[in-house]
Write a protein that holds these residues in place. Structure first.
Motif, PDB file in Angstrom:
ATOM      1  N   SER A  68       0.843  -1.199   0.000  1.00 36.65           N
ATOM      2  CA  SER A  68       0.000   0.000   0.000  1.00 36.65           C
ATOM      3  C   SER A  68       0.877   1.248   0.000  1.00 36.65           C
ATOM      4  O   SER A  68       2.107   1.171   0.096  1.00 36.65           O
ATOM      5  CB  SER A  68      -0.928   0.002   1.211  1.00 36.65           C
ATOM      6  OG  SER A  68      -0.172   0.086   2.416  1.00 36.65           O
ATOM      7  N   PRO A  70       1.694   5.077   1.758  1.00 36.17           N
ATOM      8  CA  PRO A  70       1.483   5.816   3.008  1.00 36.17           C
ATOM      9  C   PRO A  70       0.561   7.008   2.770  1.00 36.17           C
ATOM     10  O   PRO A  70       0.695   7.728   1.783  1.00 36.17           O
ATOM     11  CB  PRO A  70       2.896   6.274   3.391  1.00 36.17           C
ATOM     12  CG  PRO A  70       3.641   6.327   2.093  1.00 36.17           C
ATOM     13  CD  PRO A  70       3.069   5.239   1.240  1.00 36.17           C
ATOM     14  N   THR A  71      -0.387   7.192   3.683  1.00 36.82           N
ATOM     15  CA  THR A  71      -1.278   8.355   3.648  1.00 36.82           C
ATOM     16  C   THR A  71      -1.430   8.849   5.082  1.00 36.82           C
ATOM     17  O   THR A  71      -1.079   8.134   6.030  1.00 36.82           O
ATOM     18  CB  THR A  71      -2.669   7.994   3.088  1.00 36.82           C
ATOM     19  OG1 THR A  71      -3.419   7.290   4.080  1.00 36.82           O
ATOM     20  CG2 THR A  71      -2.563   7.145   1.827  1.00 36.82           C
ATOM     21  N   ASN A  73      -3.975   8.859   6.742  1.00 31.65           N
ATOM     22  CA  ASN A  73      -5.198   8.271   7.294  1.00 31.65           C
ATOM     23  C   ASN A  73      -5.024   6.835   7.770  1.00 31.65           C
ATOM     24  O   ASN A  73      -5.985   6.080   7.856  1.00 31.65           O
ATOM     25  CB  ASN A  73      -6.308   8.326   6.234  1.00 31.65           C
ATOM     26  CG  ASN A  73      -6.537   9.723   5.715  1.00 31.65           C
ATOM     27  OD1 ASN A  73      -6.849  10.628   6.470  1.00 31.65           O
ATOM     28  ND2 ASN A  73      -6.360   9.921   4.412  1.00 31.65           N
ATOM     29  N   ARG A  74      -3.806   6.467   8.107  1.00 35.43           N
ATOM     30  CA  ARG A  74      -3.531   5.099   8.548  1.00 35.43           C
ATOM     31  C   ARG A  74      -3.665   4.990  10.069  1.00 35.43           C
ATOM     32  O   ARG A  74      -3.357   5.926  10.810  1.00 35.43           O
ATOM     33  CB  ARG A  74      -2.122   4.668   8.127  1.00 35.43           C
ATOM     34  CG  ARG A  74      -1.931   4.634   6.616  1.00 35.43           C
ATOM     35  CD  ARG A  74      -0.508   4.280   6.247  1.00 35.43           C
ATOM     36  NE  ARG A  74      -0.171   2.917   6.609  1.00 35.43           N
ATOM     37  CZ  ARG A  74      -0.407   1.858   5.847  1.00 35.43           C
ATOM     38  NH1 ARG A  74      -0.988   2.001   4.672  1.00 35.43           N
ATOM     39  NH2 ARG A  74      -0.061   0.663   6.247  1.00 35.43           N
ATOM     40  N   ALA A  75      -4.141   3.824  10.515  1.00 32.38           N
ATOM     41  CA  ALA A  75      -4.195   3.479  11.947  1.00 32.38           C
ATOM     42  C   ALA A  75      -4.957   4.517  12.766  1.00 32.38           C
ATOM     43  O   ALA A  75      -4.482   4.977  13.798  1.00 32.38           O
ATOM     44  CB  ALA A  75      -2.782   3.275  12.502  1.00 32.38           C
ATOM     45  N   ALA A 189     -11.457   5.927   3.232  1.00 34.62           N
ATOM     46  CA  ALA A 189     -10.697   5.053   2.333  1.00 34.62           C
ATOM     47  C   ALA A 189     -11.073   5.302   0.878  1.00 34.62           C
ATOM     48  O   ALA A 189     -10.211   5.285  -0.016  1.00 34.62           O
ATOM     49  CB  ALA A 189     -10.943   3.591   2.706  1.00 34.62           C
ATOM     50  N   GLU A 192      -9.495   8.664  -0.432  1.00 34.58           N
ATOM     51  CA  GLU A 192      -8.052   8.668  -0.708  1.00 34.58           C
ATOM     52  C   GLU A 192      -7.688   7.723  -1.855  1.00 34.58           C
ATOM     53  O   GLU A 192      -6.574   7.783  -2.367  1.00 34.58           O
ATOM     54  CB  GLU A 192      -7.260   8.304   0.546  1.00 34.58           C
ATOM     55  CG  GLU A 192      -7.332   6.874   0.972  1.00 34.58           C
ATOM     56  CD  GLU A 192      -6.438   6.570   2.179  1.00 34.58           C
ATOM     57  OE1 GLU A 192      -6.043   7.509   2.889  1.00 34.58           O
ATOM     58  OE2 GLU A 192      -6.164   5.378   2.407  1.00 34.58           O
ATOM     59  N   THR A 196      -4.167   7.193  -4.305  1.00 42.67           N
ATOM     60  CA  THR A 196      -3.311   6.006  -4.302  1.00 42.67           C
ATOM     61  C   THR A 196      -3.373   5.274  -5.644  1.00 42.67           C
ATOM     62  O   THR A 196      -2.379   4.675  -6.076  1.00 42.67           O
ATOM     63  CB  THR A 196      -3.689   5.064  -3.151  1.00 42.67           C
ATOM     64  OG1 THR A 196      -5.082   4.723  -3.229  1.00 42.67           O
ATOM     65  CG2 THR A 196      -3.437   5.731  -1.798  1.00 42.67           C
TER      66      THR A 196
END
Length: 233
Positions: A68, A70-71, A73-75, A189, A192, A196
């Motif tokens: 994937s 990196p954005t 909006n992770r974790a 998700a 974004e 991606t």
């Protein structure tokens, strides 16, 4: 008295045998031949094109070990997802133009009014998470918000992002308060994904990867408009 001579037994037996043989052949006759199946179409493979909106030498983030990108909006917690979604929709209200601009702005303002309590709680909860991390949590929080706004403000996927934001704003009005965090995570998700997807298309072009010609045609930038010669007045 004269008796009529009967047919020889051998002749009758032979005739019966031939008739039975012909009947057996009829029962076990081979089915008519069927047409041969057409071979599958040949898929032409061509080098991946430079995606629309891209330029050589762009700084595209490197893939993570899981494949994937990196954005910001992770974790995220549920509160984080909701607050990040509000930020993404804020960018849409500021940056999206065209026929949907007025609708996006109106629906964004309506969301702020209708979800005021839920959004205030999400912000306070997210800030508490940063505060629990110690140190200068306010700076870390502000830096992350800057990265978040800059991510969604990129113009490389603006049309798809604005379409997704309009759809999200149209749907959020009827979402129960209890399910807002899960709704936010799902929609975040989706918002974004145009970015991606762009990164992946750029990486395919940069690596010279072969793709089906139909995929290449769909992702290639449109041709420049043709100049129309003027007429003498």
């Amino acid at each position: 008295m004269r008796f009529q001579q009967s047919a020889p037994v051998a002749s009758i037996t032979g005739a019966l045998f031939i008739a039975a043989l012909l009947a057996g052949c009829a029962r076990h006759a081979a089915p008519p031949p069927t047409a041969a199946a057409a071979p599958p179409p040949v898929v032409a493979m061509v080098p991946a094109p430079l995606p629309a909106g891209a330029r050589p030498g762009m700084n595209v983030p490197a893939r993570l070990p899981d494949g994937s990108y990196p954005t910001p909006n992770r974790a995220l917690s549920g509160a984080g997802a909701l607050w990040h979604l509000r930020s993404a929709l804020n960018v849409a209200a500021l940056a999206c133009r065209g026929a949907q601009e007025a609708t996006i702005v109106a629906q964004y303002n309506a969301m702020l009014a209708a979800r005021k309590a839920e959004l205030a709680n999400a912000q306070a909860t997210l800030q508490a998470e940063y505060r629990a991390g110690g140190g200068d949590w306010q700076d870390r929080f502000d830096d992350q918000m800057t990265r978040l706004y800059n991510f969604f403000a990129q113009d490389l996927a603006r049309d798809a992002f604005c379409a997704g934001a309009a759809d999200t704003l149209g749907a959020i009005a009827t979402v129960p308060a209890a399910t807002l965090p899960s709704f936010a995570a799902e929609r975040l998700a989706a918002l974004e994904r145009p970015f991606t997807d762009f990164f992946a298309a750029y990486d395919r072009w940069r690596a010279g990867q072969l793709v089906p010609a139909t995929v290449a045609a769909a992702s290639a930038p449109p041709p420049p408009p043709r100049a129309v010669a003027g007429t003498a007045g």
